[in-house]
Scaffold this active site. Structure first.
Site, PDB file in Angstrom:
ATOM      1  N   GLU A  89      -8.817   7.838  11.361  1.00 21.90           N
ATOM      2  CA  GLU A  89      -7.688   7.622  12.267  1.00 21.90           C
ATOM      3  C   GLU A  89      -6.470   8.443  11.855  1.00 21.90           C
ATOM      4  OE1 GLU A  89      -8.527   2.847  12.167  1.00 21.90           O
ATOM      5  OE2 GLU A  89      -6.481   3.581  12.122  1.00 21.90           O
ATOM      6  N   CYS A 109     -11.952   3.206   1.959  1.00 21.67           N
ATOM      7  CA  CYS A 109     -11.068   3.184   0.786  1.00 21.67           C
ATOM      8  C   CYS A 109     -11.643   2.210  -0.232  1.00 21.67           C
ATOM      9  CB  CYS A 109      -9.671   2.721   1.200  1.00 21.67           C
ATOM     10  SG  CYS A 109      -8.474   2.725  -0.152  1.00 21.67           S
ATOM     11  N   GLY A 156      -7.427   5.388   3.175  1.00 18.41           N
ATOM     12  CA  GLY A 156      -7.806   6.071   1.942  1.00 18.41           C
ATOM     13  C   GLY A 156      -6.711   6.056   0.900  1.00 18.41           C
TER      14      GLY A 156
HETATM   15  N1  SAH Z   1      -3.739   4.010  -0.448  1.00 16.85           N
HETATM   16  C1  SAH Z   1      -2.404   4.448  -0.240  1.00 16.85           C
HETATM   17  C2  SAH Z   1      -2.120   4.962   1.156  1.00 16.85           C
HETATM   18  C3  SAH Z   1      -2.728   4.246   2.325  1.00 16.85           C
HETATM   19  S1  SAH Z   1      -2.095   2.643   2.714  1.00 16.85           S
HETATM   20  C4  SAH Z   1      -1.423   3.361  -0.635  1.00 16.85           C
HETATM   21  O1  SAH Z   1      -1.861   2.298  -1.026  1.00 16.85           O
HETATM   22  O2  SAH Z   1      -0.220   3.596  -0.598  1.00 16.85           O
HETATM   23  C5  SAH Z   1      -0.473   2.934   3.311  1.00 16.85           C
HETATM   24  C6  SAH Z   1       0.482   1.769   3.194  1.00 16.85           C
HETATM   25  O3  SAH Z   1       0.206   0.778   4.208  1.00 16.85           O
HETATM   26  C7  SAH Z   1       0.374   1.039   1.874  1.00 16.85           C
HETATM   27  O4  SAH Z   1       1.667   0.713   1.426  1.00 16.85           O
HETATM   28  C8  SAH Z   1      -0.406  -0.201   2.266  1.00 16.85           C
HETATM   29  O5  SAH Z   1      -0.246  -1.217   1.338  1.00 16.85           O
HETATM   30  C9  SAH Z   1       0.185  -0.498   3.622  1.00 16.85           C
HETATM   31  N2  SAH Z   1      -0.573  -1.406   4.492  1.00 16.85           N
HETATM   32  C10 SAH Z   1      -1.888  -1.635   4.507  1.00 16.85           C
HETATM   33  N3  SAH Z   1      -2.216  -2.530   5.460  1.00 16.85           N
HETATM   34  C11 SAH Z   1      -1.059  -2.855   6.076  1.00 16.85           C
HETATM   35  C12 SAH Z   1      -0.738  -3.730   7.161  1.00 16.85           C
HETATM   36  N4  SAH Z   1      -1.673  -4.418   7.784  1.00 16.85           N
HETATM   37  N5  SAH Z   1       0.560  -3.820   7.524  1.00 16.85           N
HETATM   38  C13 SAH Z   1       1.518  -3.090   6.900  1.00 16.85           C
HETATM   39  N6  SAH Z   1       1.260  -2.247   5.882  1.00 16.85           N
HETATM   40  C14 SAH Z   1      -0.011  -2.135   5.466  1.00 16.85           C
END
Ligand code: SAH
Length: 339
Positions: A89, A109, A156
């Site tokens: 995506e 991931c 990821g």
């Molecule tokens: N793995 C990396 C990048 C991908 S996730 C990381 O952890 O930073 C990107 C961001 O979105 C991260 O801060 C993650 O914790 C957050 N995230 C994941 N699911 C989410 C959700 N349902 N609502 C808001 N933020 C979310």
């Protein structure tokens, strides 16, 4: 056959040198691909026919394809099909200061954050650099726009696919490539500390964001398994060292989960960790998903948390909301494709 969007300009220069050609041919190819958006190698008219034939025999310019697209006002969410029929995506957001894109870095991931839709789906493989570059190219083509800033915050963990991510950044940052300035590129990590050290030593002026989401080990262990490998002490040392080496401010991301990490006591712990450091905290209203029980903190709690951090003297913002109507939370569209 190698995909041409996988090559940094330097690699393309070396390719031409290996053929006994001048290296500026690489610049010409880059201009065709990234400025003129010409993807038929046969139409590269400033290269002689034999050289075009050689390119055609060596490189493909196949693009990933759009499987599904959902739009909601200024947000567009794309589901792409890869050559091996995996799905990824990307989300595009049109702001008044320009268009930004959130790209995926892996198929699935392995970090398994409890609140994250992508964490439910194990990593299948890394994305190749060209598959990340093409998320930008295909969307630019589809919407007839130029993308100004890039966040690596889709599906990821980018630092778990380090080499391909660095290659991707070099390609989009190249002045003859997509020309996306390093200050307009943000990489978000859950805190793979050794890789943060590696990143800090590279001459790339990109922004780093750290997904913290909890101010102490007990809570962070529950939410993010990565904390059992790199705990908060280790992460804080990594952050301090990164700040020292790069001199660049770090963003701390904190997703607001109702009744989990949104109490004023958490805000105070957070302030204690970061007081006086060159960071800012971005509070992220949680995007609820069908499969997970976490709820978004109330507006009132988010504001109280914000006020508390402000009073403690920290730089803090609340993320403007985009696209929660179209399941724009990381991994939601891909998740909806699985039976
Ligand atoms: N793995 C990396 C990048 C991908 S996730 C990381 O952890 O930073 C990107 C961001 O979105 C991260 O801060 C993650 O914790 C957050 N995230 C994941 N699911 C989410 C959700 N349902 N609502 C808001 N933020 C979310």
């Amino acid at each position: 056959m190698r995909n041409i969007f996988d090559l940094t300009k330097e690699e393309l220069e070396n390719y031409f040198l290996s053929l006994g050609e001048k290296k500026f041919k690489a610049t010409q190819v880059y201009e065709w691909l990234y400025e003129k958006k010409e993807y038929n190698l046969n139409n590269f008219t400033n290269l002689k026919k034999e050289l075009r034939d050689q390119l055609l025999a060596t490189f493909s310019t196949d693009l990933i394809t759009i499987e599904k697209k959902e739009s909601d006002h200024l947000t567009h969410k794309y589901l792409f099909r890869l050559k091996d029929n995996n799905f990824i995506e990307a989300v595009v957001m049109e702001h008044d200061y320009g268009t930004s894109i959130c790209v995926s870095s892996e198929v699935g991931c392995n970090m398994a954050c409890k609140f994250c839709e992508s964490g439910r789906q194990k990593k299948i493989r890394n994305l190749e650099a060209y598959e990340i570059v093409e998320q930008i190219l295909v969307i630019e083509q589809d919407l007839d726009i130029r993308i100004k800033s890039v966040v690596i915050m889709g599906i990821g963990e980018p630092l778990d696919n380090f080499d391909n991510i660095i290659r991707f950044i070099k390609i989009i940052n190249d002045p003859k490539g997509l020309k996306i300035g390093a200050r307009h590129i943000t990489l978000s990590t859950c805190g793979l500390v050794p890789k943060m050290y590696e990143l800090s030593k590279l001459p790339l002026q990109i922004n780093l964001a750290i997904s913290l989401h909890a101010p102490n080990d007990k809570l962070r262990n529950e939410l993010m398994p990565v904390n059992k490998v790199y705990n908060i002490d280790t992460l804080m040392q990594g952050i301090k060292d990164y700040l020292q080496v790069t001199g660049r401010r770090i963003t701390i991301e904190y997703v607001m989960l109702d009744n989990v990490n949104d109490k004023l006591s958490h805000a105070k712990e957070l302030a204690k960790l970061f007081k006086g450091m060159n960071i800012y905290i971005n509070l992220i209203p949680y995007n609820e998903t069908n499969h997970l029980e976490f709820k978004r903190s109330s507006k009132k709690n988010i504001l109280a948390f914000y006020d508390c951090l402000k009073k403690e003297g920290l730089n803090v913002t609340i993320r403007k909301e985009f696209g929660h109507k179209i399941n724009a939370a990381c991994g939601q569209l891909r998740g909806s494709m699985k039976q």
